[in-house]
Enzyme design. Structure first.
Site, PDB file in Angstrom:
ATOM      1  N   LYS A 218       0.932  -1.111  -0.063  1.00  0.00           N
ATOM      2  CA  LYS A 218       0.187  -0.185   0.203  1.00  0.00           C
ATOM      3  C   LYS A 218       0.823   1.164   0.059  1.00  0.00           C
ATOM      4  O   LYS A 218       1.619   1.478   0.889  1.00  0.00           O
ATOM      5  CB  LYS A 218      -1.005   0.016   1.215  1.00  0.00           C
ATOM      6  N   GLY A 271       5.880   4.889   8.982  1.00  0.00           N
ATOM      7  CA  GLY A 271       5.313   6.092   9.076  1.00  0.00           C
ATOM      8  C   GLY A 271       5.110   6.495  10.474  1.00  0.00           C
ATOM      9  O   GLY A 271       6.016   6.151  11.205  1.00  0.00           O
ATOM     10  N   SER A 272       4.006   7.146  10.679  1.00  0.00           N
ATOM     11  CA  SER A 272       3.895   7.663  12.177  1.00  0.00           C
ATOM     12  C   SER A 272       3.761   6.682  13.427  1.00  0.00           C
ATOM     13  O   SER A 272       3.414   5.716  13.072  1.00  0.00           O
ATOM     14  CB  SER A 272       2.768   8.763  12.314  1.00  0.00           C
ATOM     15  N   THR A 273       4.160   6.916  14.657  1.00  0.00           N
ATOM     16  CA  THR A 273       4.122   6.253  15.634  1.00  0.00           C
ATOM     17  C   THR A 273       2.536   5.709  15.983  1.00  0.00           C
ATOM     18  O   THR A 273       2.090   4.702  16.087  1.00  0.00           O
ATOM     19  CB  THR A 273       4.812   6.799  16.890  1.00  0.00           C
ATOM     20  N   GLY A 276       1.348   3.391  13.612  1.00  0.00           N
ATOM     21  CA  GLY A 276       2.080   1.979  13.973  1.00  0.00           C
ATOM     22  C   GLY A 276       1.312   1.327  15.021  1.00  0.00           C
ATOM     23  O   GLY A 276       1.402   0.142  15.014  1.00  0.00           O
ATOM     24  N   GLU A 293       8.651   1.056  11.345  1.00  0.00           N
ATOM     25  CA  GLU A 293       9.841   2.072  11.283  1.00  0.00           C
ATOM     26  C   GLU A 293       9.184   3.209  11.263  1.00  0.00           C
ATOM     27  O   GLU A 293       8.137   3.839  10.540  1.00  0.00           O
ATOM     28  CB  GLU A 293      10.665   1.831   9.901  1.00  0.00           C
ATOM     29  N   CYS A 327      12.588  10.769   8.809  1.00  0.00           N
ATOM     30  CA  CYS A 327      12.125  10.061  10.234  1.00  0.00           C
ATOM     31  C   CYS A 327      13.436  10.273  11.019  1.00  0.00           C
ATOM     32  O   CYS A 327      13.502  10.207  12.333  1.00  0.00           O
ATOM     33  CB  CYS A 327      11.860   8.588   9.897  1.00  0.00           C
ATOM     34  N   GLU A 424       7.447  15.473  16.685  1.00  0.00           N
ATOM     35  CA  GLU A 424       8.048  15.195  15.495  1.00  0.00           C
ATOM     36  C   GLU A 424       7.332  16.121  14.419  1.00  0.00           C
ATOM     37  O   GLU A 424       6.127  16.247  14.296  1.00  0.00           O
ATOM     38  CB  GLU A 424       7.746  13.920  14.672  1.00  0.00           C
TER      39      GLU A 424
HETATM   40  P1  NAI Z   1       0.836   8.223   8.238  1.00  0.00           P
HETATM   41  O1  NAI Z   1       1.398   7.219   9.393  1.00  0.00           O
HETATM   42  O2  NAI Z   1      -0.498   8.350   8.467  1.00  0.00           O
HETATM   43  O3  NAI Z   1       1.057   7.478   6.866  1.00  0.00           O
HETATM   44  C1  NAI Z   1       2.034   6.330   6.586  1.00  0.00           C
HETATM   45  C2  NAI Z   1       1.474   5.334   5.711  1.00  0.00           C
HETATM   46  O4  NAI Z   1       0.322   4.659   6.453  1.00  0.00           O
HETATM   47  C3  NAI Z   1       0.603   5.947   4.473  1.00  0.00           C
HETATM   48  O5  NAI Z   1       0.684   4.846   3.497  1.00  0.00           O
HETATM   49  C4  NAI Z   1      -0.850   5.742   5.022  1.00  0.00           C
HETATM   50  O6  NAI Z   1      -1.767   5.721   4.004  1.00  0.00           O
HETATM   51  C5  NAI Z   1      -0.980   4.591   6.011  1.00  0.00           C
HETATM   52  N1  NAI Z   1      -1.800   4.636   6.884  1.00  0.00           N
HETATM   53  C6  NAI Z   1      -2.521   5.884   7.501  1.00  0.00           C
HETATM   54  N2  NAI Z   1      -3.565   5.404   8.467  1.00  0.00           N
HETATM   55  C7  NAI Z   1      -3.514   3.936   8.563  1.00  0.00           C
HETATM   56  C8  NAI Z   1      -4.138   3.081   9.178  1.00  0.00           C
HETATM   57  N3  NAI Z   1      -5.162   3.327  10.031  1.00  0.00           N
HETATM   58  N4  NAI Z   1      -3.960   1.528   8.620  1.00  0.00           N
HETATM   59  C9  NAI Z   1      -3.091   1.394   7.609  1.00  0.00           C
HETATM   60  N5  NAI Z   1      -2.409   2.086   7.058  1.00  0.00           N
HETATM   61  C10 NAI Z   1      -2.645   3.561   7.402  1.00  0.00           C
HETATM   62  O7  NAI Z   1       1.731   9.431   8.312  1.00  0.00           O
HETATM   63  P2  NAI Z   1       1.099  10.761   7.559  1.00  0.00           P
HETATM   64  O8  NAI Z   1      -0.260  11.169   8.058  1.00  0.00           O
HETATM   65  O9  NAI Z   1       1.286  10.791   6.168  1.00  0.00           O
HETATM   66  O10 NAI Z   1       2.085  11.781   8.326  1.00  0.00           O
HETATM   67  C11 NAI Z   1       1.921  12.309   9.651  1.00  0.00           C
HETATM   68  C12 NAI Z   1       3.250  12.385  10.428  1.00  0.00           C
HETATM   69  O11 NAI Z   1       3.708  10.860  10.477  1.00  0.00           O
HETATM   70  C13 NAI Z   1       4.160  13.135   9.727  1.00  0.00           C
HETATM   71  O12 NAI Z   1       3.826  14.438   9.929  1.00  0.00           O
HETATM   72  C14 NAI Z   1       5.277  12.656  10.272  1.00  0.00           C
HETATM   73  O13 NAI Z   1       5.493  13.096  11.640  1.00  0.00           O
HETATM   74  C15 NAI Z   1       4.872  11.151  10.609  1.00  0.00           C
HETATM   75  N6  NAI Z   1       5.787  10.119   9.288  1.00  0.00           N
HETATM   76  C16 NAI Z   1       6.665   9.677   9.704  1.00  0.00           C
HETATM   77  C17 NAI Z   1       7.391   8.984   8.654  1.00  0.00           C
HETATM   78  C18 NAI Z   1       8.654   8.188   8.903  1.00  0.00           C
HETATM   79  O14 NAI Z   1       9.338   7.831   7.916  1.00  0.00           O
HETATM   80  N7  NAI Z   1       8.970   7.576  10.110  1.00  0.00           N
HETATM   81  C19 NAI Z   1       6.915   8.877   7.289  1.00  0.00           C
HETATM   82  C20 NAI Z   1       5.534   9.759   7.042  1.00  0.00           C
HETATM   83  C21 NAI Z   1       5.085  10.402   8.049  1.00  0.00           C
END
Ligand code: NAI
Ligand code: MG
Length: 528
Positions: A218, A271-273, A276, A293, A327, A424
């Site tokens: 995804k 993605g976000s904690t 996660g 991660e 990250c 973050e």
């Molecule tokens: P997110 O954690 O919501 O998105 C990352 C991935 O998870 C995307 O593919 C998203 O569609 C998917 N996702 C979102 N909700 C989900 C759920 N309930 N079940 C399964 N998959 C889901 O991150 P977002 O909203 O793009 O960014 C928010 C914050 O997260 C950022 O401001 C940043 O602080 C952090 N982040 C950290 C990252 C890292 O590399 N560790 C990467 C992206 C965001």
């Protein structure tokens, strides 16, 4: 291997103008006042779901727009996977795993096909880098010199592992033959973010493919394009249909459907904690392993002996690389009190010289933030920083009136309790904190729920060692930052994640061990 303490280098493609919104991809491209090379890159993508080797629409015909962060205009409408589409993709991956050639072919043959994919990505490097910059906003020079070569390198590293995954023969007490096999897990669900779309895809694909698994991925709703093109190249490379399925869509629908699907044998997420934690709960229902991660608030400790210009540049790159959307961002710059004022002065000068602009301009160091949501989140943190008493030394405002461009921003007099020192931000906002003793800075640097990365800048061996050993983080960078190698484990302590990417460590998350006991009729006789 790269380190972002160096300036990104690369060649310019050309200048670009905004796209116009429209529903139909070709109609958008026809009308768009966009350089032909950018249109050509967009035309290379099939903006659909990749299921069982075919690019298909969502069963219900749903689509979502992916935006150009330079303008906020629509680049392309992309098929949006719903629960039943994710189910179709998982079934295709299951069929490819249970009955297809992928897990059954020799590791060497699998490796050859992964190498082929890497070669094809190299052949299409400019096209893929262009897509990455268009969708994400990162400078093309960086996509070309960093994201793409690193992703390709990563795949090659794991291609080399594919025929070196094997079990052991284990001596037992008694007249018994015992040995192990390392077998693939099965169908892997992978959910990736938008900050390094193609690199995150490669990090996830490498060990999963080498291990003989099949995949449903995804991709992030902000940046689906480059991954879909790579999916097509994987088919061209000869990776069988159903081995790599890609389902663009929202997190709450497609992501949640994948993470909770009973046909998935492992979930890997970046993605976000916050998300996660949700993923982990969903995986618990199905008792499947999870690797995560997640976020970070990484400390970068500048010692009093540091070469000041080098330390300022390294701290700058540690935070501002990729528009601060890392990250691993070095988002707490801890500077010793004896050099604090001079450091702040030079950090401000460096930020003020930063070339912010169109990602397709050769000189650009910083493009737009990825989305309106992120852009607004960052602005709200800049406001909070001022309200909570930090000194806004530079920047803090939007640039222009369209797209998501922000001024590089520097805060001084930041204290540990402020939101900008705890959360973050994921943007170009540097927070500079002051420290006075090694014991104190170690304690403060570790006083966070995160533990992804940490760094130290010094020539003093004693300080470098004390801090490297004392800092609670999965990666420590000494006099460098964002240096990665496909062979070196990367992952988080504490709430920054579970498991490791890269190296043999990641492979171990994508295989499972089977033990075989076999009693022998005759006693073992070494002289036979
Ligand atoms: P997110 O954690 O919501 O998105 C990352 C991935 O998870 C995307 O593919 C998203 O569609 C998917 N996702 C979102 N909700 C989900 C759920 N309930 N079940 C399964 N998959 C889901 O991150 P977002 O909203 O793009 O960014 C928010 C914050 O997260 C950022 O401001 C940043 O602080 C952090 N982040 C950290 C990252 C890292 O590399 N560790 C990467 C992206 C965001
Ligand atoms: Mg989200």
């Amino acid at each position: 291997m790269r380190s972002t303490c160096q300036h990104p280098k690369g060649q310019s493609l050309h200048n670009t103008n905004p796209l116009h919104s429209a529903a139909n991809a070709e109609a958008v491209l026809q009308k768009a006042d966009l350089h032909e090379d950018l249109k050509k890159a967009l035309r290379s993508v099939k903006p659909k779901l990749l299921i069982d080797g075919e690019f298909v629409d969502a069963a219900g015909g749903e689509t979502f727009p992916t935006e150009d962060p330079r303008t906020g205009d629509v680049l392309l409408d992309v098929a949006e996977a719903q629960e039943k589409d994710v189910d179709r993709a998982v079934q295709a991956a299951r069929k490819a795993f249970d009955h297809g050639p992928w897990p059954r072919m020799s590791g060497r043959e699998r490796g050859r096909l992964i190498y082929k994919l890497a070669d094809l990505m190299e052949e299409h490097l400019l096209e893929l880098a262009t897509l990455e910059s268009l969708d994400n906003g990162k400078p093309l020079s960086v996509a070309k010199s960093s994201d793409l070569p690193e992703g390709i390198e990563h795949l090659r590293y794991y291609a080399g592992w594919a025929d070196k995954i094997h079990g052991l023969t284990i001596p037992t007490a008694g007249n018994m033959q015992a040995h192990t096999y390392r077998e693939p897990l099965g169908v892997i669900g992978q959910i990736i973010p938008w900050n390094f779309p193609i690199l995150m895809q490669a990090w996830k694909l490498g060990p999963a493919l080498a291990g003989g698994n099949t995949i449903v991925m995804k991709v992030a709703e902000q940046t689906p394009l480059s991954a879909l093109r790579v999916g097509e190249l994987a088919l061209e490379a000869g990776i069988p249909p159903g081995v790599l399925n890609i389902v663009p869509g929202s997190g709450s629908v497609a992501g949640a459907a994948l993470a909770s699907h009973k046909g998935v044998d492992k979930i890997a997420f970046t993605g976000s904690t916050e998300v996660g934690k949700i993923i982990m709960k969903q995986a618990a229902e199905n008792v499947v392993p999870v690797t995560l991660e997640l976020g970070g608030k990484s400390p970068f400790v500048v010692c009093p002996d540091a070469d000041l210009d080098a330390a300022v540049e390294c701290a700058h790159q540690a935070l501002f690389f990729n528009m601060g959307q890392c990250c691993t961002a070095g988002s707490r710059t801890f500077v010793h009190e004896s050099i604090y004022d001079e450091f702040v002065k030079r950090a401000v000068k460096r930020a003020s010289e930063k070339a912010v602009g169109d990602p397709f301009d050769e000189s650009t160091e910083q493009g737009p933030q990825v989305s309106k949501e992120q852009f607004e989140k960052i602005l709200s943190y800049i406001e909070k920083g001022q309200q909570e008493g930090a000194t806004l030394e530079y920047g803090g405002k939007r640039i222009g009136d369209k797209g998501y461009y922000l001024e590089p921003t520097v805060f001084s007099n930041v204290t540990d309790d402020m939101s900008i020192a705890k959360d973050e931000i994921f943007g170009p906002v540097q927070s500079i904190l002051k420290w006075s003793s090694i014991g104190e800075v170690l304690e403060r640097a570790n006083a966070t729920e995160y533990g992804l990365a940490a760094g130290v800048f010094t020539s003093n061996l004693n300080w470098a060692t004390t801090l490297s050993r004392g800092l609670k983080a999965g990666t420590i960078w000494v006099n460098t930052w964002n240096t990665f190698d496909a062979g070196v484990p990367f992952g988080g302590y504490k709430m920054s994640g579970i498991g490791r990417e890269h190296g043999e460590a990641a492979l171990s998350h994508y295989t499972q061990t089977k033990s075989v006991y076999q009693p022998l009729e005759e006693p073992l006789n070494w002289n036979m």
